[in-house]
Design an enzyme around this catalytic site. Sequence first.
Site, PDB file in Angstrom:
ATOM      1  N   PRO A  14       0.766  -4.321  -1.554  1.00  0.00           N
ATOM      2  CA  PRO A  14       1.065  -4.086  -0.136  1.00  0.00           C
ATOM      3  C   PRO A  14      -0.196  -3.564   0.549  1.00  0.00           C
ATOM      4  O   PRO A  14      -0.808  -2.604   0.077  1.00  0.00           O
ATOM      5  CB  PRO A  14       2.159  -3.004  -0.175  1.00  0.00           C
ATOM      6  CG  PRO A  14       2.037  -2.353  -1.514  1.00  0.00           C
ATOM      7  CD  PRO A  14       1.419  -3.351  -2.445  1.00  0.00           C
ATOM      8  N   GLN A  67       8.159  -2.604   0.803  1.00  0.00           N
ATOM      9  CA  GLN A  67       7.644  -1.263   0.521  1.00  0.00           C
ATOM     10  C   GLN A  67       8.023  -0.310   1.648  1.00  0.00           C
ATOM     11  O   GLN A  67       7.756  -0.578   2.820  1.00  0.00           O
ATOM     12  CB  GLN A  67       6.123  -1.235   0.344  1.00  0.00           C
ATOM     13  CG  GLN A  67       5.704   0.146  -0.190  1.00  0.00           C
ATOM     14  CD  GLN A  67       4.217   0.364  -0.288  1.00  0.00           C
ATOM     15  OE1 GLN A  67       3.498   0.261   0.692  1.00  0.00           O
ATOM     16  NE2 GLN A  67       3.747   0.691  -1.496  1.00  0.00           N
ATOM     17  N   CYS A  97      -0.290   6.005  -0.535  1.00  0.00           N
ATOM     18  CA  CYS A  97      -1.091   5.792   0.679  1.00  0.00           C
ATOM     19  C   CYS A  97      -1.629   7.122   1.196  1.00  0.00           C
ATOM     20  O   CYS A  97      -0.874   8.071   1.396  1.00  0.00           O
ATOM     21  CB  CYS A  97      -0.234   5.128   1.746  1.00  0.00           C
ATOM     22  SG  CYS A  97      -1.123   4.881   3.286  1.00  0.00           S
ATOM     23  N   ASN A 208      -3.207  -1.064 -10.791  1.00  0.00           N
ATOM     24  CA  ASN A 208      -3.772  -1.520  -9.524  1.00  0.00           C
ATOM     25  C   ASN A 208      -5.092  -0.777  -9.307  1.00  0.00           C
ATOM     26  O   ASN A 208      -5.282   0.322  -9.804  1.00  0.00           O
ATOM     27  CB  ASN A 208      -2.756  -1.198  -8.411  1.00  0.00           C
ATOM     28  CG  ASN A 208      -3.294  -1.370  -7.002  1.00  0.00           C
ATOM     29  OD1 ASN A 208      -3.146  -0.487  -6.173  1.00  0.00           O
ATOM     30  ND2 ASN A 208      -3.916  -2.485  -6.721  1.00  0.00           N
ATOM     31  N   GLY A 209      -5.995  -1.414  -8.575  1.00  0.00           N
ATOM     32  CA  GLY A 209      -7.235  -0.750  -8.201  1.00  0.00           C
ATOM     33  C   GLY A 209      -8.471  -1.439  -8.755  1.00  0.00           C
ATOM     34  O   GLY A 209      -8.686  -1.435  -9.962  1.00  0.00           O
ATOM     35  N   ARG A 231      -7.478  -6.368  -2.605  1.00  0.00           N
ATOM     36  CA  ARG A 231      -8.467  -7.023  -1.749  1.00  0.00           C
ATOM     37  C   ARG A 231      -9.015  -8.317  -2.336  1.00  0.00           C
ATOM     38  O   ARG A 231      -9.351  -9.241  -1.594  1.00  0.00           O
ATOM     39  CB  ARG A 231      -9.590  -6.036  -1.424  1.00  0.00           C
ATOM     40  CG  ARG A 231      -9.152  -5.043  -0.356  1.00  0.00           C
ATOM     41  CD  ARG A 231     -10.090  -3.875  -0.226  1.00  0.00           C
ATOM     42  NE  ARG A 231     -10.034  -3.008  -1.399  1.00  0.00           N
ATOM     43  CZ  ARG A 231     -10.904  -2.055  -1.647  1.00  0.00           C
ATOM     44  NH1 ARG A 231     -11.908  -1.850  -0.821  1.00  0.00           N
ATOM     45  NH2 ARG A 231     -10.769  -1.296  -2.726  1.00  0.00           N
TER      46      ARG A 231
END
Length: 332
Positions: A14, A67, A97, A208-209, A231
Site C-alpha cells: 500500500p 488497508q 506509517c 517488506n522494505g 517502489r
Amino acid sequence: MHDNYSVFRLSIAPMMDWTDRHCRFFHRQLTQRSLLYTEMVVADAVIQGARERLLAFSAEEHPVALQLGGSDPRKLAEAARIGEAFGYDEINLNVGCPSDRVQSGTFGACLMKTPELVAECVAAMKRAVKIPVTVKCRIGVDEQDPEVALDALSDRVFAAGVDALWVHARKAWLEGLSPKENRDIPPLDYGRVYRLKAKNSSQFIGINGGVQSLDEAREHLDYVDGVMLGRAAYHTPGILAQVDAALFGQPVREFDFAGLIDAMAAYAARHIERGGRLAHVTRHMVGLFHGQPGARRFRQILSTDATRPGAGPEVLHRAFAAVELERAGQAA
C-alpha cells in the site's frame, strides 16, 4: 493463519498517492497472482465519508486488500465490515506509517508502542468479518529495541488471531525524520524478520522494505512466507510481468505488451467517459519499459501529451508505437 492466506507469496505494498484503483488495475494486467493493496484509508473516512469514491474498485483487481488506519477497535470493526461488504478480500491494519497526520490521529507506526491496543483492534475486526485480517508493521519505533518491540507486537496479534503479519524491516523514527526519510534512512534489518519467522513457524510472516528485484524476493522466500514489493513495483512495473512465472510456478511465456496497452486504453476510455482524465491512469504507467529500448520516448509522451486537457486513449497507443519503432530499429 487464514486457510487461503499461504498463497500470497508476493504482494504490492500500500502506497499513499500511488496504489489507487487505476494503479491496481494496471498492476493486475501484469500479474494475476500477486495480492494488491489499497492506499491507507482512515477508518473514520470509511464510516462517514464518500464510500463509493474511497472504496470502489474494479472486479478485475481481485485479490485486493483494503488497508485501514485507526486505533479505535469499534470504528475499525465497523470500517472492516463496510470493506468486506464492498468485496475486498482482506482487511489490513496499518501499524507502520510514520506520517505526521498519522501521529496526530494516534495510528500508524506509533501503535508499535501499544501492542495491547493493536491486539484489541485485530480481535474486534476478526469478530466483524469472515475475510482475513492482517497487520503491516515496522520492527520498532524511535528508541525501542526491535528484539523486544517486534516480539511484543507479534505475540499479541497472533494471540488475537491475525491471519498474517507483514513487516517493513526498518524502524520508524517518529522524532526527527520526515515520512519520506523514514522510507530510506533507518537501516534495513532483514535478519530481525527472519528470526521472527523462525520463532513463529506456523504463522504467515511477510517481509517488506528495499526489495529491488524478483531475485531478491526469491532469496527472502527461503526465510519468510511472503515478500511485499513497494517502489520497485511502482517505478519499474515491467518486472511484475515476470512474477507469476518466477514466484507462482506459472508457465514462462512471452508477455503480451500490445495486449496490455489495448486493455489499459480501453480502461482509460471508460474512465474518461465517467468524467475522469487520461493522466489519472497513465501516470502509473510511465516506468513500464524502464531500461528497454523506447523507454525514454514512452515516458516523454505519457508525461506530456497524456496530461493535456482532452487527451484520449490514443495517446497510449502512440506511446507504445514509439517503443515498437525503436525496438524494430535496434533489431534491424
